[in-house]
Scaffold this motif. Sequence first.
Motif, PDB file in Angstrom:
ATOM      1  N   HIS A 109       0.924  -1.251   0.009  1.00 42.47           N
ATOM      2  CA  HIS A 109       0.032   0.035   0.030  1.00 42.47           C
ATOM      3  C   HIS A 109       0.895   1.138  -0.006  1.00 42.47           C
ATOM      4  N   SER A 110       2.067   1.136   0.703  1.00 41.55           N
ATOM      5  CA  SER A 110       2.886   2.309   0.652  1.00 41.55           C
ATOM      6  C   SER A 110       3.490   2.559  -0.490  1.00 41.55           C
ATOM      7  N   ALA A 111       4.001   1.447  -1.127  1.00 41.83           N
ATOM      8  CA  ALA A 111       4.511   1.606  -2.390  1.00 41.83           C
ATOM      9  C   ALA A 111       3.732   2.266  -3.531  1.00 41.83           C
ATOM     10  N   LEU A 112       2.135   1.981  -3.392  1.00 38.89           N
ATOM     11  CA  LEU A 112       1.343   2.538  -4.282  1.00 38.89           C
ATOM     12  C   LEU A 112       1.277   4.243  -4.375  1.00 38.89           C
ATOM     13  N   TYR A 113       1.977   4.617  -3.154  1.00 37.75           N
ATOM     14  CA  TYR A 113       1.813   6.137  -2.985  1.00 37.75           C
ATOM     15  C   TYR A 113       3.277   6.664  -3.122  1.00 37.75           C
ATOM     16  N   SER A 114       4.193   6.073  -3.439  1.00 39.25           N
ATOM     17  CA  SER A 114       5.654   6.418  -3.379  1.00 39.25           C
ATOM     18  C   SER A 114       6.007   7.382  -4.390  1.00 39.25           C
ATOM     19  N   SER A 115       4.990   7.562  -5.443  1.00 35.20           N
ATOM     20  CA  SER A 115       5.327   8.581  -6.493  1.00 35.20           C
ATOM     21  C   SER A 115       5.209  10.034  -5.992  1.00 35.20           C
ATOM     22  N   VAL A 116       4.431   9.933  -4.954  1.00 39.89           N
ATOM     23  CA  VAL A 116       3.624  11.155  -4.551  1.00 39.89           C
ATOM     24  C   VAL A 116       4.557  11.801  -3.270  1.00 39.89           C
ATOM     25  N   GLY A 117       4.710  12.944  -3.160  1.00 38.36           N
ATOM     26  CA  GLY A 117       5.454  13.592  -1.841  1.00 38.36           C
ATOM     27  C   GLY A 117       4.573  13.455  -0.513  1.00 38.36           C
ATOM     28  N   ARG A 118       3.784  14.476  -0.417  1.00 34.32           N
ATOM     29  CA  ARG A 118       2.664  14.485   0.718  1.00 34.32           C
ATOM     30  C   ARG A 118       3.316  13.770   2.017  1.00 34.32           C
ATOM     31  N   SER A 119       4.329  14.271   2.501  1.00 32.22           N
ATOM     32  CA  SER A 119       4.781  13.748   3.569  1.00 32.22           C
ATOM     33  C   SER A 119       3.964  13.838   4.741  1.00 32.22           C
ATOM     34  N   LEU A 120       3.330  14.872   4.987  1.00 31.15           N
ATOM     35  CA  LEU A 120       2.460  15.124   6.353  1.00 31.15           C
ATOM     36  C   LEU A 120       1.239  13.934   6.003  1.00 31.15           C
ATOM     37  N   THR A 121       0.549  13.923   4.886  1.00 32.95           N
ATOM     38  CA  THR A 121      -0.782  13.122   4.500  1.00 32.95           C
ATOM     39  C   THR A 121      -0.120  11.678   4.836  1.00 32.95           C
ATOM     40  N   LYS A 122       1.087  11.356   4.433  1.00 34.05           N
ATOM     41  CA  LYS A 122       1.414   9.796   4.811  1.00 34.05           C
ATOM     42  C   LYS A 122       1.579   9.669   6.105  1.00 34.05           C
ATOM     43  N   GLU A 123       2.199  10.797   6.752  1.00 31.39           N
ATOM     44  CA  GLU A 123       2.391  10.446   8.266  1.00 31.39           C
ATOM     45  C   GLU A 123       1.114  10.129   9.036  1.00 31.39           C
ATOM     46  N   LEU A 124      -0.052  11.174   8.456  1.00 30.90           N
ATOM     47  CA  LEU A 124      -1.198  10.836   9.147  1.00 30.90           C
ATOM     48  C   LEU A 124      -1.667   9.289   8.818  1.00 30.90           C
ATOM     49  N   LEU A 125      -1.474   8.941   7.694  1.00 32.56           N
ATOM     50  CA  LEU A 125      -2.046   7.625   7.284  1.00 32.56           C
ATOM     51  C   LEU A 125      -1.261   6.452   8.094  1.00 32.56           C
ATOM     52  N   ASP A 126       0.000   6.811   8.396  1.00 27.21           N
ATOM     53  CA  ASP A 126       0.780   5.844   9.180  1.00 27.21           C
ATOM     54  C   ASP A 126      -0.019   5.649  10.771  1.00 27.21           C
ATOM     55  N   ARG A 127      -0.382   6.816  11.190  1.00 22.13           N
ATOM     56  CA  ARG A 127      -1.029   6.904  12.488  1.00 22.13           C
ATOM     57  C   ARG A 127      -2.430   6.065  12.364  1.00 22.13           C
ATOM     58  N   ILE A 128      -2.966   6.235  11.254  1.00 17.91           N
ATOM     59  CA  ILE A 128      -4.351   5.567  11.378  1.00 17.91           C
ATOM     60  C   ILE A 128      -3.924   4.196  11.004  1.00 17.91           C
ATOM     61  N   ASN A 129      -3.021   3.675  10.257  1.00 17.60           N
ATOM     62  CA  ASN A 129      -2.517   2.356   9.934  1.00 17.60           C
ATOM     63  C   ASN A 129      -2.362   1.811  11.144  1.00 17.60           C
ATOM     64  N   VAL A 130      -1.775   2.404  12.085  1.00 22.35           N
ATOM     65  CA  VAL A 130      -1.305   1.854  13.324  1.00 22.35           C
ATOM     66  C   VAL A 130      -2.485   1.291  14.100  1.00 22.35           C
ATOM     67  N   GLN A 131      -3.649   1.834  14.037  1.00 20.06           N
ATOM     68  CA  GLN A 131      -4.921   1.475  14.688  1.00 20.06           C
ATOM     69  C   GLN A 131      -5.512   0.304  13.906  1.00 20.06           C
ATOM     70  N   SER A 132      -5.376   0.423  12.677  1.00 20.39           N
ATOM     71  CA  SER A 132      -6.184  -0.589  11.748  1.00 20.39           C
ATOM     72  C   SER A 132      -5.500  -1.715  11.628  1.00 20.39           C
ATOM     73  N   GLU A 133      -4.126  -1.767  11.975  1.00 24.46           N
ATOM     74  CA  GLU A 133      -3.402  -3.181  11.665  1.00 24.46           C
ATOM     75  C   GLU A 133      -3.774  -3.883  13.111  1.00 24.46           C
ATOM     76  N   ARG A 134      -4.227  -3.290  14.265  1.00 29.20           N
ATOM     77  CA  ARG A 134      -4.705  -4.084  15.345  1.00 29.20           C
ATOM     78  C   ARG A 134      -5.528  -5.063  14.948  1.00 29.20           C
ATOM     79  N   TYR A 135      -6.563  -4.738  14.153  1.00 26.59           N
ATOM     80  CA  TYR A 135      -7.673  -5.610  13.741  1.00 26.59           C
ATOM     81  C   TYR A 135      -7.355  -6.260  12.378  1.00 26.59           C
ATOM     82  N   VAL A 136      -6.706  -5.547  11.553  1.00 30.63           N
ATOM     83  CA  VAL A 136      -6.246  -6.399  10.444  1.00 30.63           C
ATOM     84  C   VAL A 136      -5.390  -7.696  10.713  1.00 30.63           C
ATOM     85  N   ARG A 137      -4.834  -7.553  11.999  1.00 28.18           N
ATOM     86  CA  ARG A 137      -3.848  -8.818  12.422  1.00 28.18           C
ATOM     87  C   ARG A 137      -4.733 -10.089  12.711  1.00 28.18           C
ATOM     88  N   MET A 138      -5.684  -9.541  13.623  1.00 32.08           N
ATOM     89  CA  MET A 138      -6.498 -10.417  13.961  1.00 32.08           C
ATOM     90  C   MET A 138      -7.169 -11.122  12.683  1.00 32.08           C
TER      91      MET A 138
END
Lengths: 227, 227
Positions: A139-168
């Motif tokens: 998923h990260s690689a899909l967006y690697s062509s665009v900068g948007r570092s702040l957006t990616k940082e935000l997404l990382d935070r959200i993904n940490v949350q989602s990962e809890r449930y994705v792992r289950m």
Amino acid sequence: MVGKRALSRQSLPEIIANDLRERILSGEMAEGEAIRQEALAEEYDVSRMPVREALKRLNAEGLIQWANNRGGSVTKHSLDEIGEIFDLRILIEVDLFRRAIPLMTPAHFAECDAILEQMEESYDRDDVARWGILNHEYHSALYSSVGRSLTKELLDRINVQSERYVRMHLSVMKQREPAKQEHRQLLDCARAGQTEEACALLSAHIERTKDQLLQMVAAKRATGDGA
Amino acid sequence: MVGKRALSRQSLPEIIANDLRERILSGEMAEGEAIRQEALAEEYDVSRMPVREALKRLNAEGLIQWANNRGGSVTKHSLDEIGEIFDLRILIEVDLFRRAIPLMTPAHFAECDAILEQMEESYDRDDVARWGILNHEYHSALYSSVGRSLTKELLDRINVQSERYVRMHLSVMKQREPAKQEHRQLLDCARAGQTEEACALLSAHIERTKDQLLQMVAAKRATGDGA
DNA sequence: TAATAGGTAATTGTATCCAAAATTCACCGC
DNA sequence: GCGGTGAATTTTGGATACAATTACCTATTA
């Protein structure tokens, strides 16, 4: 994330925060479980101070909740909130993807391809842990062509949350073929320059994950714990 | 030394973080300014401990950046990043608004109306500080009909960032009439149930703010770039 | 004269210690 | 027997002291 490759010089709170995050994400520390600083300090064989800083950090990340003088506990999300997390992922990831597609070069596609291959390999070996990591990488690689570092940082935070449930999810997920196909289609559409189609696929992909996962969590909560 | 205000039920790090946040948002602490724990601790007449926790919190909020043993500084955003912040606002606020409109009741509209009136009153008195607060209140009121607490939390974090620049903006903003009209139109569309039109207006409204503001920040940095 | 190495000073990170707040348990009163 | 109040224990929060790392300055050598 911030790229400090010198992990030899990692501060103690960093190390402890990373380990605790992993323990929470893996489910070793259950939802709602109370947290005592001293117990953790003893466990890591350090003083309570770096533990406190690590807990503060995880609190900022939303993984644990902290009451003023009352201690903390592992954050427990309602079903609505879990759904919300995935809606946020859709919102932000699709936006990133839409901006990224026109900027993608053959090098980007090659990178995605490489990860996809590894993912399909991990399917066959039933290596869910590796699959989860690769999924995130893809998923990260899909967006690697665009900068948007702040957006990616935000997404990382959200993904940490989602990962809890994705792992289950992953550990009990039966049908991985749809996800496999969706990942391929996503990339094909992007390569063909069909931006809107690709975004629609991505949206549907995350939406499907969300639906499956909500069903699973709901079932688990209905049977498992009374809370 | 310093007057210890109502610190009764609020923790020290909380108080210090709030005060520091205000100082950064108001521009009292300039972009890129170095931060020394001991200096702040002395200033607040506390030990370095609560200061560090406050700094950690602000670091998590993105207002300051922290290097491992190298101290910290007030975050300085590039023009691209400032634009990104507003793009995120558009993305999230429009999504919230779209979900909120169908759920809005006469009570919600009345609340928005009340804030709008106060805003127009503050126009006339040229009370920019109050206008800024009411502006934020108004935007929040637009989404009050929808739950989405996690999304709102995320939006608040983003708004903290944007507020740094909006405040500069307000103090030198000449033409407030367009914003005034846009706020009215927004509400009218929502009341009429014209969801997509209202969302388009909101998007354009934030976009216009972003453009004006980027121009202003660019001009400011071009002249007094030494800072 | 410039560059590098070493030393010193300043600042951050960690540990131990003490105080304050909260929860729990026990005892007393009703 | 039940409820409330008080004290004791547990746990967090804050301060001070100490260790480690970093950066800057100076001196020496090429």
